[in-house]
Design a protein around this motif. Structure first.
Motif, PDB file in Angstrom:
ATOM      1  N   GLY A   1       0.886  -1.197   0.080  1.00 10.68           N
ATOM      2  CA  GLY A   1      -0.100   0.185  -0.052  1.00 10.68           C
ATOM      3  C   GLY A   1       1.028   1.140   0.023  1.00 10.68           C
ATOM      4  N   TYR A   2       0.323   2.393   0.392  1.00 13.27           N
ATOM      5  CA  TYR A   2       0.875   3.609   0.308  1.00 13.27           C
ATOM      6  C   TYR A   2       0.202   4.766   1.035  1.00 13.27           C
ATOM      7  CZ  TYR A   2      -2.058   5.264  -3.304  1.00 13.27           C
ATOM      8  OH  TYR A   2      -3.277   5.719  -4.089  1.00 13.27           O
ATOM      9  N   THR A   3       0.752   5.760   1.298  1.00 13.47           N
ATOM     10  CA  THR A   3      -0.010   6.827   2.181  1.00 13.47           C
ATOM     11  C   THR A   3       0.006   7.997   1.125  1.00 13.47           C
ATOM     12  OG1 THR A   3       2.171   7.454   3.225  1.00 13.47           O
ATOM     13  CG2 THR A   3       0.889   6.038   4.643  1.00 13.47           C
ATOM     14  N   LYS A   4      -1.109   8.485   1.354  1.00 10.05           N
ATOM     15  CA  LYS A   4      -1.323   9.715   0.338  1.00 10.05           C
ATOM     16  C   LYS A   4      -0.486  10.953   0.871  1.00 10.05           C
ATOM     17  CE  LYS A   4      -4.807  12.481  -1.776  1.00 10.05           C
ATOM     18  NZ  LYS A   4      -6.313  12.610  -2.024  1.00 10.05           N
ATOM     19  N   ARG A   5       0.241  11.443   0.212  1.00  9.93           N
ATOM     20  CA  ARG A   5       1.301  12.460   0.548  1.00  9.93           C
ATOM     21  C   ARG A   5       0.085  13.829   0.400  1.00  9.93           C
ATOM     22  NH1 ARG A   5       6.612  12.497  -3.223  1.00  9.93           N
ATOM     23  NH2 ARG A   5       7.107  10.307  -2.627  1.00  9.93           N
ATOM     24  N   LYS A   6       0.345  14.466   1.809  1.00 11.74           N
ATOM     25  CA  LYS A   6      -0.278  15.779   2.108  1.00 11.74           C
ATOM     26  C   LYS A   6       0.211  16.786   0.738  1.00 11.74           C
ATOM     27  CE  LYS A   6      -0.748  14.896   6.965  1.00 11.74           C
ATOM     28  NZ  LYS A   6      -0.472  15.295   8.490  1.00 11.74           N
ATOM     29  N   GLY A   7      -1.107  17.549   0.726  1.00 13.85           N
ATOM     30  CA  GLY A   7      -0.694  18.530  -0.313  1.00 13.85           C
ATOM     31  C   GLY A   7      -0.167  19.874   0.323  1.00 13.85           C
ATOM     32  N   HIS A   8       0.332  20.755  -0.263  1.00 18.43           N
ATOM     33  CA  HIS A   8       1.091  21.886   0.169  1.00 18.43           C
ATOM     34  C   HIS A   8       0.464  23.006  -0.460  1.00 18.43           C
ATOM     35  CE1 HIS A   8       4.342  19.736   2.218  1.00 18.43           C
ATOM     36  NE2 HIS A   8       4.414  18.922   0.970  1.00 18.43           N
ATOM     37  N   TYR A   9      -0.609  23.607   0.272  1.00 22.97           N
ATOM     38  CA  TYR A   9      -1.293  24.595  -0.242  1.00 22.97           C
ATOM     39  C   TYR A   9      -1.006  25.870   0.531  1.00 22.97           C
ATOM     40  CZ  TYR A   9      -3.822  20.844  -2.203  1.00 22.97           C
ATOM     41  OH  TYR A   9      -4.398  19.713  -2.639  1.00 22.97           O
ATOM     42  N   GLY A  10      -1.033  26.913   0.154  1.00 17.84           N
ATOM     43  CA  GLY A  10      -0.978  28.498   0.775  1.00 17.84           C
ATOM     44  C   GLY A  10       0.313  28.851   0.515  1.00 17.84           C
ATOM     45  N   LYS A  11       1.307  28.381  -0.505  1.00 19.90           N
ATOM     46  CA  LYS A  11       2.705  28.738  -0.712  1.00 19.90           C
ATOM     47  C   LYS A  11       2.457  29.789  -1.582  1.00 19.90           C
ATOM     48  CE  LYS A  11       5.165  24.862   0.774  1.00 19.90           C
ATOM     49  NZ  LYS A  11       6.232  23.889   0.480  1.00 19.90           N
ATOM     50  N   LYS A  12       3.549  30.325  -2.022  1.00 21.69           N
ATOM     51  CA  LYS A  12       3.722  31.348  -3.148  1.00 21.69           C
ATOM     52  C   LYS A  12       3.021  30.795  -4.382  1.00 21.69           C
ATOM     53  CE  LYS A  12       7.992  33.577  -1.893  1.00 21.69           C
ATOM     54  NZ  LYS A  12       9.296  33.756  -2.335  1.00 21.69           N
ATOM     55  N   PRO A  13       2.408  31.469  -5.105  1.00 20.45           N
ATOM     56  CA  PRO A  13       1.790  31.153  -6.442  1.00 20.45           C
ATOM     57  C   PRO A  13       2.901  31.228  -7.593  1.00 20.45           C
ATOM     58  CG  PRO A  13       1.161  33.411  -5.994  1.00 20.45           C
ATOM     59  CD  PRO A  13       1.904  33.056  -4.829  1.00 20.45           C
ATOM     60  N   SER A  14       2.526  30.252  -8.649  1.00 19.66           N
ATOM     61  CA  SER A  14       3.728  30.042  -9.733  1.00 19.66           C
ATOM     62  C   SER A  14       3.893  31.368 -10.200  1.00 19.66           C
ATOM     63  CB  SER A  14       3.200  28.925 -10.478  1.00 19.66           C
ATOM     64  OG  SER A  14       2.919  27.751  -9.840  1.00 19.66           O
ATOM     65  N   VAL A  15       4.758  31.554 -11.096  1.00 21.55           N
ATOM     66  CA  VAL A  15       5.112  32.740 -11.860  1.00 21.55           C
ATOM     67  C   VAL A  15       4.529  32.273 -13.169  1.00 21.55           C
ATOM     68  CG1 VAL A  15       6.989  34.403 -12.549  1.00 21.55           C
ATOM     69  CG2 VAL A  15       7.002  33.437 -10.447  1.00 21.55           C
ATOM     70  N   VAL A  16       3.603  33.241 -13.690  1.00 21.16           N
ATOM     71  CA  VAL A  16       3.068  33.031 -14.884  1.00 21.16           C
ATOM     72  C   VAL A  16       3.709  34.155 -16.010  1.00 21.16           C
ATOM     73  CG1 VAL A  16       1.297  32.896 -16.366  1.00 21.16           C
ATOM     74  CG2 VAL A  16       1.240  32.024 -14.058  1.00 21.16           C
ATOM     75  N   ALA A  17       4.352  33.638 -17.054  1.00 20.93           N
ATOM     76  CA  ALA A  17       4.847  34.818 -17.916  1.00 20.93           C
ATOM     77  C   ALA A  17       3.802  35.337 -18.909  1.00 20.93           C
ATOM     78  CB  ALA A  17       5.764  34.278 -18.839  1.00 20.93           C
ATOM     79  N   GLY A  18       4.099  36.754 -19.018  1.00 21.92           N
ATOM     80  CA  GLY A  18       2.922  37.407 -19.808  1.00 21.92           C
ATOM     81  C   GLY A  18       2.973  36.975 -21.075  1.00 21.92           C
ATOM     82  N   ASN A  19       1.792  37.493 -21.389  1.00 20.55           N
ATOM     83  CA  ASN A  19       1.559  37.444 -23.015  1.00 20.55           C
ATOM     84  C   ASN A  19       2.236  38.188 -23.894  1.00 20.55           C
ATOM     85  OD1 ASN A  19       0.413  36.327 -25.392  1.00 20.55           O
ATOM     86  ND2 ASN A  19      -1.720  36.584 -24.849  1.00 20.55           N
TER      87      ASN A  19
END
Length: 49
Positions: free
Chosen positions: A11-29
Motif C-alpha cells: 500500500g501507500y500513504t497519500k502525501r499531504k498537499g502543500h497549499y498556501g505557498k507562493k503562487p507560480s510565476v506566469v509569464a506575460g502574453n
C-alpha cells in the motif's frame, strides 16, 4: 531480501498537499495572438498536454 534487510512496500500513504505557498510565476502574453511573423526566429511557442 531477508539477508539485505529489505521489505516490500504494501500500500501507500497519500502525501499531504502543500497549499498556501507562493503562487507560480506566469509569464506575460508577449505574442498577443499575433501568430504571423515577418522573419524567422521572432516568436517561439510551445504546447504541452
Amino acid at each position: 531480501m531477508c539477508i539485505a534487510g529489505t521489505q516490500a512496500q504494501v500500500g501507500y500513504t497519500k502525501r499531504k498537499g502543500h497549499y498556501g505557498k507562493k503562487p507560480s510565476v506566469v509569464a506575460g502574453n508577449q505574442l498577443k495572438r499575433q501568430f504571423d511573423v515577418v522573419q524567422p526566429n521572432q516568436a517561439w511557442v510551445s504546447e504541452y498536454t
